[in-house]
Motif scaffolding. Structure first.
Motif, PDB file in Angstrom:
ATOM      1  N   TRP A   1      32.962  50.477  52.444  1.00 33.44           N
ATOM      2  CA  TRP A   1      31.871  50.266  53.396  1.00 33.44           C
ATOM      3  C   TRP A   1      32.093  49.016  54.235  1.00 33.44           C
ATOM      4  N   ALA A   2      32.713  47.984  53.642  1.00 30.16           N
ATOM      5  CA  ALA A   2      33.049  46.781  54.415  1.00 30.16           C
ATOM      6  C   ALA A   2      34.066  47.126  55.501  1.00 30.16           C
ATOM      7  N   ALA A   3      35.066  47.937  55.143  1.00 34.10           N
ATOM      8  CA  ALA A   3      36.075  48.366  56.110  1.00 34.10           C
ATOM      9  C   ALA A   3      35.440  49.212  57.210  1.00 34.10           C
ATOM     10  N   PHE A   4      34.509  50.089  56.831  1.00 37.31           N
ATOM     11  CA  PHE A   4      33.823  50.944  57.802  1.00 37.31           C
ATOM     12  C   PHE A   4      33.053  50.093  58.814  1.00 37.31           C
ATOM     13  N   ALA A   5      32.302  49.112  58.305  1.00 39.70           N
ATOM     14  CA  ALA A   5      31.508  48.251  59.185  1.00 39.70           C
ATOM     15  C   ALA A   5      32.405  47.449  60.125  1.00 39.70           C
ATOM     16  N   LEU A   6      33.493  46.889  59.587  1.00 39.47           N
ATOM     17  CA  LEU A   6      34.397  46.098  60.412  1.00 39.47           C
ATOM     18  C   LEU A   6      35.120  46.973  61.430  1.00 39.47           C
ATOM     19  N   THR A   7      35.412  48.209  61.073  1.00 41.29           N
ATOM     20  CA  THR A   7      36.053  49.143  62.003  1.00 41.29           C
ATOM     21  C   THR A   7      35.166  49.366  63.225  1.00 41.29           C
ATOM     22  N   VAL A   8      33.882  49.583  62.999  1.00 38.17           N
ATOM     23  CA  VAL A   8      32.952  49.810  64.105  1.00 38.17           C
ATOM     24  C   VAL A   8      32.798  48.548  64.948  1.00 38.17           C
TER      25      VAL A   8
END
Length: 212
Positions: free
Chosen positions: A175-182
């Protein structure tokens, strides 16, 4: 804010000429490993041994990303080809991992689709602004790739359901990676707009990547 300066013809070159150096070869190797990884993962997705092999191929490919950047900077072998294709190789590898995990039912498709739209949308945008200058990967983008790599490796390796701390940790990192991706995707859009604006004002391509 002061206008970015063009500091020489070599920084205004926006061609993607290839050079046979170690960083570029590692980038190509990472691209070659993408179909190998896909084959190993999807052939026997629920076999314990095959999953370990798939994880190993993925990790080796990710490590080439860490190596090529360090070598390129240390030995002054940074090229426009590397700036563009290094990012494409990263996206091809992580994109295949996201798609593969969704195909075998271990990662929700909405997560994969949002990430794929962001990743390849930004790649297309970077090609479209090449006439204004080259946008190299930013530190935040590299952190995003690292988080994605760690999360994907943790999803790829098979760990018993009883190891609850591992399952919780891998979802936290995902989820951290998902947020940073966006967030980094939004940042790149603003950077592309500034690059185009500054290049039009200057009347020539801008070495915008040097600012990051």
């Amino acid at each position: 804010m002061s206008e970015p300066e063009a500091s020489g013809p070599e920084q205004q070159d926006t061609t993607l000429a290839f050079a046979w150096n170690v960083p570029n070869i590692l980038t190509i190797l990472r691209l070659v490993l993408v179909p190998v990884f896909a084959l190993v993962l999807l052939t026997h997705p629920h076999d314990h041994v095959w999953r370990h092999w798939a994880t190993a191929v993925f990790v080796i490919a990710i490590l080439t990303d860490l190596a090529d950047g360090r070598i390129a900077r240390k030995y002054h072998q940074v090229t426009n080809f590397g700036k563009i294709w290094d990012s494409i190789a990263d996206k091809a590898l992580t994109g295949m991992a996201f798609v593969g995990l969704s195909i075998i039912g271990e990662l929700a498709w909405p997560i994969t689709l949002v990430i794929l739209v962001r990743e390849w949308g930004i790649t297309v945008m970077r090609f479209r602004v090449l006439k204004y200058g080259v946008m190299a990967a930013k530190r935040s983008g590299k952190l995003k790739t690292t988080l994605q790599g760690v999360a994907l490796a943790m999803f790829l390796v098979q760990v018993p359901d009883t190891v609850t701390w591992f399952w919780a940790l891998r979802w936290f990192i995902m989820w951290a990676a998902f947020a940073l991706t966006v967030l980094t995707g939004i940042d790149y859009v603003f950077d592309a707009h500034r690059l185009r604006r500054d290049a039009l004002r200057a009347g020539h391509p801008i070495d915008y990547s040097a600012r990051h």
